[in-house]
Design an enzyme around this catalytic site. Sequence first.
Site, PDB file in Angstrom:
ATOM      1  N   ASP A  31       7.342  16.503   8.514  1.00 41.74           N
ATOM      2  CA  ASP A  31       7.010  16.004   7.167  1.00 41.74           C
ATOM      3  C   ASP A  31       5.503  15.996   6.948  1.00 41.74           C
ATOM      4  O   ASP A  31       4.924  15.000   6.504  1.00 41.74           O
ATOM      5  CB  ASP A  31       7.605  14.611   6.946  1.00 41.74           C
ATOM      6  CG  ASP A  31       7.690  14.258   5.451  1.00 41.74           C
ATOM      7  OD1 ASP A  31       7.506  15.164   4.607  1.00 41.74           O
ATOM      8  OD2 ASP A  31       7.931  13.083   5.137  1.00 41.74           O
TER       9      ASP A  31
ATOM     10  N   GLY B  75      11.195   2.889   2.337  1.00 43.96           N
ATOM     11  CA  GLY B  75      10.827   1.473   2.280  1.00 43.96           C
ATOM     12  C   GLY B  75       9.391   1.238   1.928  1.00 43.96           C
ATOM     13  O   GLY B  75       8.643   2.169   1.636  1.00 43.96           O
ATOM     14  N   GLU B  76       9.031  -0.041   1.956  1.00 42.86           N
ATOM     15  CA  GLU B  76       7.685  -0.423   1.528  1.00 42.86           C
ATOM     16  C   GLU B  76       6.746  -0.577   2.716  1.00 42.86           C
ATOM     17  O   GLU B  76       7.188  -0.897   3.816  1.00 42.86           O
ATOM     18  CB  GLU B  76       7.761  -1.780   0.815  1.00 42.86           C
ATOM     19  CG  GLU B  76       8.612  -1.773  -0.431  1.00 42.86           C
ATOM     20  CD  GLU B  76       8.913  -3.198  -0.883  1.00 42.86           C
ATOM     21  OE1 GLU B  76       9.555  -3.951  -0.124  1.00 42.86           O
ATOM     22  OE2 GLU B  76       8.490  -3.549  -1.988  1.00 42.86           O
ATOM     23  N   VAL B  77       5.458  -0.373   2.457  1.00 41.98           N
ATOM     24  CA  VAL B  77       4.448  -0.584   3.489  1.00 41.98           C
ATOM     25  C   VAL B  77       3.421  -1.580   2.947  1.00 41.98           C
ATOM     26  O   VAL B  77       2.996  -1.481   1.790  1.00 41.98           O
ATOM     27  CB  VAL B  77       3.752   0.743   3.887  1.00 41.98           C
ATOM     28  CG1 VAL B  77       2.698   0.508   4.955  1.00 41.98           C
ATOM     29  CG2 VAL B  77       4.783   1.764   4.378  1.00 41.98           C
TER      30      VAL B  77
ATOM     31  N   ILE C 244       0.815  -1.224   0.000  1.00 42.51           N
ATOM     32  CA  ILE C 244       0.000   0.000   0.000  1.00 42.51           C
ATOM     33  C   ILE C 244       0.842   1.264   0.000  1.00 42.51           C
ATOM     34  O   ILE C 244       0.314   2.366  -0.110  1.00 42.51           O
ATOM     35  CB  ILE C 244      -0.976   0.044   1.202  1.00 42.51           C
ATOM     36  CG1 ILE C 244      -0.235  -0.208   2.517  1.00 42.51           C
ATOM     37  CG2 ILE C 244      -2.117  -0.947   1.000  1.00 42.51           C
ATOM     38  CD1 ILE C 244      -1.113  -0.025   3.746  1.00 42.51           C
ATOM     39  N   GLY C 245       2.155   1.111   0.129  1.00 48.44           N
ATOM     40  CA  GLY C 245       2.970   2.326   0.158  1.00 48.44           C
ATOM     41  C   GLY C 245       4.403   2.053  -0.236  1.00 48.44           C
ATOM     42  O   GLY C 245       4.940   0.978   0.011  1.00 48.44           O
ATOM     43  N   GLN C 246       4.960   3.041  -0.887  1.00 50.98           N
ATOM     44  CA  GLN C 246       6.371   2.962  -1.248  1.00 50.98           C
ATOM     45  C   GLN C 246       6.943   4.344  -0.999  1.00 50.98           C
ATOM     46  O   GLN C 246       6.818   5.225  -1.832  1.00 50.98           O
ATOM     47  CB  GLN C 246       6.523   2.560  -2.729  1.00 50.98           C
ATOM     48  CG  GLN C 246       7.929   2.685  -3.276  1.00 50.98           C
ATOM     49  CD  GLN C 246       8.832   1.570  -2.784  1.00 50.98           C
ATOM     50  OE1 GLN C 246       8.670   0.410  -3.117  1.00 50.98           O
ATOM     51  NE2 GLN C 246       9.797   1.935  -1.934  1.00 50.98           N
ATOM     52  N   GLY C 247       7.499   4.533   0.166  1.00 52.26           N
ATOM     53  CA  GLY C 247       8.073   5.840   0.474  1.00 52.26           C
ATOM     54  C   GLY C 247       9.563   5.816   0.222  1.00 52.26           C
ATOM     55  O   GLY C 247      10.104   4.848  -0.314  1.00 52.26           O
ATOM     56  N   THR C 248      10.195   6.891   0.605  1.00 54.22           N
ATOM     57  CA  THR C 248      11.641   7.005   0.468  1.00 54.22           C
ATOM     58  C   THR C 248      12.333   5.971   1.340  1.00 54.22           C
ATOM     59  O   THR C 248      13.440   5.541   1.052  1.00 54.22           O
ATOM     60  CB  THR C 248      12.099   8.406   0.973  1.00 54.22           C
ATOM     61  OG1 THR C 248      10.929   9.163   1.283  1.00 54.22           O
ATOM     62  CG2 THR C 248      12.950   9.100  -0.045  1.00 54.22           C
TER      63      THR C 248
HETATM   64  P1  ADP Z   1       7.453   6.751   4.160  1.00 50.82           P
HETATM   65  O1  ADP Z   1       8.467   7.269   5.103  1.00 50.82           O
HETATM   66  O2  ADP Z   1       7.950   5.684   3.284  1.00 50.82           O
HETATM   67  O3  ADP Z   1       6.698   7.838   3.457  1.00 50.82           O
HETATM   68  P2  ADP Z   1       4.984   6.259   5.615  1.00 50.82           P
HETATM   69  O4  ADP Z   1       4.939   5.905   7.065  1.00 50.82           O
HETATM   70  O5  ADP Z   1       4.519   7.602   5.220  1.00 50.82           O
HETATM   71  O6  ADP Z   1       6.441   5.948   5.086  1.00 50.82           O
HETATM   72  O7  ADP Z   1       4.129   5.168   4.807  1.00 50.82           O
HETATM   73  C1  ADP Z   1       3.978   5.249   3.403  1.00 50.82           C
HETATM   74  C2  ADP Z   1       2.502   5.112   3.043  1.00 50.82           C
HETATM   75  O8  ADP Z   1       2.003   3.860   3.530  1.00 50.82           O
HETATM   76  C3  ADP Z   1       1.598   6.172   3.648  1.00 50.82           C
HETATM   77  O9  ADP Z   1       1.542   7.333   2.830  1.00 50.82           O
HETATM   78  C4  ADP Z   1       0.261   5.445   3.680  1.00 50.82           C
HETATM   79  O10 ADP Z   1      -0.363   5.478   2.420  1.00 50.82           O
HETATM   80  C5  ADP Z   1       0.663   4.004   3.983  1.00 50.82           C
HETATM   81  N1  ADP Z   1       0.605   3.739   5.436  1.00 50.82           N
HETATM   82  C6  ADP Z   1       1.546   3.990   6.363  1.00 50.82           C
HETATM   83  N2  ADP Z   1       1.144   3.610   7.597  1.00 50.82           N
HETATM   84  C7  ADP Z   1      -0.104   3.128   7.453  1.00 50.82           C
HETATM   85  C8  ADP Z   1      -1.089   2.591   8.354  1.00 50.82           C
HETATM   86  N3  ADP Z   1      -0.858   2.478   9.659  1.00 50.82           N
HETATM   87  N4  ADP Z   1      -2.288   2.204   7.847  1.00 50.82           N
HETATM   88  C9  ADP Z   1      -2.521   2.313   6.535  1.00 50.82           C
HETATM   89  N5  ADP Z   1      -1.649   2.799   5.635  1.00 50.82           N
HETATM   90  C10 ADP Z   1      -0.456   3.207   6.073  1.00 50.82           C
HETATM   91 MG    MG Z   2       5.338   9.190   4.187  1.00 51.97          MG
END
Ligand code: ADP
Ligand code: MG
Length: 370
Positions: A152, A34-36, A28-32
């Site tokens: 951020d 790592g992956e989520v 659901i996520g790919q930030g700087t």
């Molecule tokens: P990064 O430092 O990679 O940006 P984030 O913590 O912002 O990491 O997570 C990246 C994305 O993952 C978020 O923008 C969101 O869409 C999803 N995400 C992060 N934590 C959660 C959570 N607890 N529940 C649902 N989605 C999440």
């Molecule tokens: Mg983020």
Amino acid sequence: MSSGSQVEELVFPNCENASEKYEKLAKIGQGTFGEVFKARNRETKALVAMKKVLMENEKEGFPITAIREIKILQLLRHENVVQLIEICRTRAGPYNRFKSTFFLIFEFCEHDLAGLLSNANVKFTLGEIKKVMQQLLNGLYFIHSNKILHRDMKAANILITKNGVLKLADFGLARALVSKGSNPKYTNRVVTLWYRPPELLLGERMYGPSIDVWGAGCIMAEMWTRSPIMQGNTEQHQLQLISQLCGSISPDVWPGVHKMELYDKLELPKGQKRKVKERLKPYVRDQYALDLLDKLLCLDPSKRMDCDSALNHDLFWTDPMPTDLTPMLSRHTTSMFEYLAPPRRRGPIHPQAPAHKPAHNPDQHFERVF
Ligand code: ADP
Ligand code: MG
């Protein structure tokens, strides 16, 4: 980098086998950093978000940035701050060259604000926008009271559960405020460019909670405009866009600004009038909302409204009162995340992509962004 003992101290109800405990369902996520993944606890069936700790650049040990994020998350417990459940690692074995991966396990939230705003079918009423902003400011008020700066703020780092509860997330850049007397010098290379306040762009290193308030103001405007209001390509360009909206940056409106490190080094537009209300009026309409936006997007950080005063603003205490988001969200059964959404913005800036270069007429560019 940190020693093993420091990590062990941190890794409280430690879970030694992530894949035995959690079943990954979707990325659901790919930030700087790592992956989520969305995942499910195999035993309790509870949904969680698993954020991988990126270890690639680490020769040994656990990255200090992740330790900072974990320590801060452990300190902060509030309804409007995402909750860290535990730290989990994968079992080390020949299949991963005896290197285990660490995950931060969070309570799962169904949406992030960037995902919601990118979906034109998701419509917020004024009362619902008030509810979002009230919770956002409440979360910020709590972390600032605990002497933590988020650093951020942006729509993708704001999570919203299906029950309409907003949670501040991504404490990867957060840090503790130290007392003024010790002359703290923080890095100013924080906050995604489009949400970065003028003092950071001018090189300030002794900033405070007001940096997050600027981001809150940008996000508030975005609740109506649906895309980030100032999409600069460079720091210089970002300051130009800020001046076009908030008026020229000068000692008249911001005493002492001329002493800042980059004030003379950067080209700052002269003779710009402040147009926050005027430019946002076609989107926002409501007078109280325009007034609060004007106070959050204040150039001088010492005059920018703080979260406490913002929460006392008439906007939150007049009709329509902040409205529960649950009924609106219940009409949308799929999760909305920035990562899964079609691009809502003109995208992070790529030097190769001509569409992202600054327009000749900055005003015209500004209009297009809105
Ligand atoms: P990064 O430092 O990679 O940006 P984030 O913590 O912002 O990491 O997570 C990246 C994305 O993952 C978020 O923008 C969101 O869409 C999803 N995400 C992060 N934590 C959660 C959570 N607890 N529940 C649902 N989605 C999440
Ligand atoms: Mg983020």
